[in-house]
Motif scaffolding. Structure first.
Motif, mmCIF file in Angstrom:
data_model
loop_
_atom_site.group_PDB
_atom_site.id
_atom_site.type_symbol
_atom_site.label_atom_id
_atom_site.label_comp_id
_atom_site.label_asym_id
_atom_site.label_seq_id
_atom_site.Cartn_x
_atom_site.Cartn_y
_atom_site.Cartn_z
ATOM 1 N N THR A 99 59.308 63.689 44.327
ATOM 2 C CA THR A 99 57.926 64.136 44.135
ATOM 3 C C THR A 99 56.947 63.049 44.568
ATOM 4 O O THR A 99 55.971 63.319 45.267
ATOM 5 C CB THR A 99 57.677 64.470 42.630
ATOM 6 N N LEU A 100 57.252 61.827 44.164
ATOM 7 C CA LEU A 100 56.351 60.718 44.482
ATOM 8 C C LEU A 100 56.188 60.565 46.002
ATOM 9 O O LEU A 100 55.078 60.502 46.527
ATOM 10 C CB LEU A 100 56.921 59.426 43.873
ATOM 11 N N MET A 101 57.323 60.537 46.700
ATOM 12 C CA MET A 101 57.286 60.334 48.149
ATOM 13 C C MET A 101 56.523 61.471 48.823
ATOM 14 O O MET A 101 55.699 61.248 49.707
ATOM 15 C CB MET A 101 58.709 60.290 48.717
ATOM 16 N N LYS A 102 56.851 62.711 48.414
ATOM 17 C CA LYS A 102 56.196 63.863 49.054
ATOM 18 C C LYS A 102 54.681 63.759 48.887
ATOM 19 O O LYS A 102 53.932 63.844 49.867
ATOM 20 C CB LYS A 102 56.736 65.171 48.458
ATOM 21 N N ASN A 103 54.233 63.497 47.650
ATOM 22 C CA ASN A 103 52.785 63.430 47.401
ATOM 23 C C ASN A 103 52.134 62.309 48.192
ATOM 24 O O ASN A 103 51.121 62.495 48.862
ATOM 25 C CB ASN A 103 52.506 63.205 45.909
ATOM 26 N N GLN A 104 52.762 61.114 48.124
ATOM 27 C CA GLN A 104 52.143 59.941 48.756
ATOM 28 C C GLN A 104 52.128 60.074 50.281
ATOM 29 O O GLN A 104 51.133 59.775 50.921
ATOM 30 C CB GLN A 104 52.902 58.661 48.350
ATOM 31 N N LEU A 105 53.264 60.526 50.839
ATOM 32 C CA LEU A 105 53.319 60.611 52.310
ATOM 33 C C LEU A 105 52.362 61.684 52.825
ATOM 34 O O LEU A 105 51.751 61.526 53.878
ATOM 35 C CB LEU A 105 54.748 60.890 52.789
ATOM 36 N N GLU A 106 52.242 62.780 52.055
ATOM 37 C CA GLU A 106 51.313 63.824 52.502
ATOM 38 C C GLU A 106 49.878 63.337 52.451
ATOM 39 O O GLU A 106 49.060 63.725 53.275
ATOM 40 C CB GLU A 106 51.542 65.108 51.696
ATOM 41 N N LYS A 107 49.595 62.461 51.470
ATOM 42 C CA LYS A 107 48.232 61.888 51.399
ATOM 43 C C LYS A 107 47.933 61.077 52.659
ATOM 44 O O LYS A 107 46.793 60.954 53.079
ATOM 45 C CB LYS A 107 48.112 60.980 50.174
ATOM 46 N N LEU A 108 48.988 60.510 53.253
ATOM 47 C CA LEU A 108 48.792 59.713 54.482
ATOM 48 C C LEU A 108 48.711 60.586 55.730
ATOM 49 O O LEU A 108 48.567 60.091 56.844
ATOM 50 C CB LEU A 108 49.961 58.729 54.670
ATOM 51 N N GLY A 109 48.859 61.897 55.556
ATOM 52 C CA GLY A 109 48.731 62.810 56.690
ATOM 53 C C GLY A 109 50.060 63.228 57.290
ATOM 54 O O GLY A 109 50.092 63.925 58.302
ATOM 55 N N HIS A 110 51.206 62.807 56.673
ATOM 56 C CA HIS A 110 52.500 63.235 57.197
ATOM 57 C C HIS A 110 52.868 64.576 56.577
ATOM 58 O O HIS A 110 52.424 64.894 55.482
ATOM 59 C CB HIS A 110 53.598 62.219 56.829
ATOM 60 N N SER A 111 53.707 65.360 57.283
ATOM 61 C CA SER A 111 54.249 66.553 56.635
ATOM 62 C C SER A 111 55.671 66.197 56.218
ATOM 63 O O SER A 111 56.394 65.525 56.973
ATOM 64 C CB SER A 111 54.226 67.743 57.586
ATOM 65 N N VAL A 112 56.053 66.596 54.990
ATOM 66 C CA VAL A 112 57.321 66.100 54.442
ATOM 67 C C VAL A 112 58.208 67.250 53.965
ATOM 68 O O VAL A 112 57.742 68.171 53.293
ATOM 69 C CB VAL A 112 57.039 65.154 53.235
#
Ligand code: ATP
Length: 447
Positions: free
Chosen positions: A14-27
């Protein structure tokens, strides 16, 4: 970027998905190796982040499978239990990074930014390679006649040696392509081949281009620069238009060829390089030596082995195979010489090709753009090229005197060669002086 994250720890997912999506990546998150491999088979990703220690299929196997399924993707390993074997697997599979838990999000963020830069660099490179292939083709030396067979035989003999090769021939006849064929058939084929046109750079820049410079070596040298001899270390350097090299540079080049040592501008330390040299020229170097424009010692040094590439007009049997080959660079629907009508073929075969294969490549590109559906007809050839076009211009313009027709032919030839009167005169089979006389007398008459 499109990121695949494979880890069995739900909080991290959950943490990675939320944080990476905040950076503009799709996860896409996968809880185990099996679903990760299925996701990789289903869709392309830019980066895989994988935990090594998962239930079922281990991270190491996911990486092994990933390199086969998505060879262009980068992989990052994260593990809470680093061990030698998994590190070795990671190295064998060229993973981008090996990170141990606990790792900071800042670390992941900066890793992904490095991955992004590496991917964009390799994509830019692929786009460049595609563009080069479109203009330079696939490196195939087309030519079915005895003349090109002879060239191929010479290449075969000289390529495996380390001899300096001098390629002679008119402008646009394929000298650089021959140089590439020599390099490709040499023992250095997996090393770089770099080319430089010695006539294209001013004298003060050519030294730094060839040998490099240190920071501050001259005004404007804000950064150090690696010269082409260093870039080609282990491989081949192609010095095109060697006849244009200024005399001062000829002396410096001779020294490098004799010692194998290069020195960057502004540096007093030299460096040994192992570079095979291939040169080309359309100039008469022997005559230049007599006129003191080219050093005799350098000529002997680079003329160890000579390959002569014949002009296109000396091998008319190659015109149509080359035309079809060049057309394929623009039209994948071309499957041979039948892609040209008989009339187009006879125009192409009748032409003298003073600009050789490069001129043919330009004519074919022009025709490929104009022609919606193959075959290419005479009407698709450039206006100034086609004799039929010239005939119809003569016909459409009403009655004309022979002198007017002659003038039209001269004007078309000069236009065709971008104002180059010498080449236009060569094509028309008259001297430059006659060409000027005819143009001047027409101007006087019009005044
Ligand atoms: N035998 C050949 N087979 C296929 N393509 C060729 C052949 N010869 C030349 N070409 C193509 O013609 C174009 C000009 O060739 P190249 O640049 O090798 O000529 P060049 O003699 O080095 O020219 P220059 O004298 O201007 O340096 C290139 O697009 C090249 O791919």
């Amino acid at each position: 970027m499109h990121v695949l994250y494979a880890d069995d720890e739900t909080t991290l997912q959950t943490l990675m998905k939320n944080q990476l999506e905040k950076l503009g990546h799709s996860v896409v998150v996968c809880p185990d190796g099996e679903t990760a491999v299925a996701a990789l088979e289903r869709e392309p990703f830019d980066c895989l982040i994988v935990d090594l220690d998962m239930p079922g299929m281990k991270g190491a196997e996911v990486i092994q499978r990933a390199t086969k399924i998505r060879p262009d993707m980068e992989s990052v390993v994260i593990t809470g239990k680093p061990d030698l074997q998994s590190a070795l697997t990671a190295i064998e599979n060229h993973v981008f990074a090996f990170v141990t838990k606990p790792c900071s999000f800042k670390q992941i963020k900066s890793l992904l930014s490095e991955v992004y830069h590496r991917l964009s660099r390799s994509r830019r490179l692929a786009a460049l390679e595609h563009r080069v292939r479109q203009t330079d083709g696939d490196g195939q030396l087309v030519g079915e006649g005895e003349a090109m067979d002879r060239v191929r035989r010479v290449i075969e003999k000289v390529a495996p040696t380390d001899s300096t090769v001098m390629i002679r021939g008119e402008t646009g006849c394929g000298k650089e392509l021959v140089a590439r064929a020599v390099h490709a058939a040499s023992l250095r084929a997996s090393e770089p081949m770099v080319s430089i046109n010695c006539g294209a750079l001013p004298e003060n820049l050519i030294e730094s281009e060839l040998f490099g410079h240190v920071k501050g070596a001259f005004t404007g040298a804000d950064n150090a620069r690696v010269g082409l001899f260093e870039v080609a270390d282990g491989g081949t350097i192609f010095l095109d238009e060697i006849g244009e090299l200024p005399l001062t540079m000829q002396a410096k080049l001779l020294r490098v060829l004799e010692t194998g040592d290069i020195r960057r501008l502004g540096n007093n330390q030299s460096k040994r390089v192992d570079v095979r040299v291939i040169c080309a020229t359309h100039r008469d170097l022997e005559k230049m030596v007599q006129e003191d424009q080219f050093r005799e010692d350098l000529m002997f040094r680079i003329n160890t082995f000579e390959v002569h590439v014949p002009a296109l007009r000396e091998r008319p049997e190659d015109i149509m195979p080359l035309a079809a080959h060049l057309l394929r660079r623009h039209r994948s629907d071309c499957d041979g010489a039948d892609c040209f009508t008989d009339e187009a073929k006879s125009e192409l075969l009748a032409h003298k090709w003073p600009g050789n294969v490069r001129e043919l490549a330009n004519v074919v590109e022009h025709a490929a753009i104009l022609c919606d559906k193959l075959p290419i007809d005479a009407e698709h050839l450039p206006r100034h090229f086609s004799r039929r076009q010239l005939r119809s211009e003569i016909r459409d313009s009403g009655p004309m005197t022979i002198r007017e027709m002659e003038l039209l032919a001269i004007e078309r030839a000069v236009e065709r060669h971008g104002g180059d009167k010498k080449t236009a005169a060569e094509e028309l089979g008259i001297s430059v002086k006659t060409l000027y006389n005819k143009l001047n007398s027409a101007e006087e008459k019009a005044a």
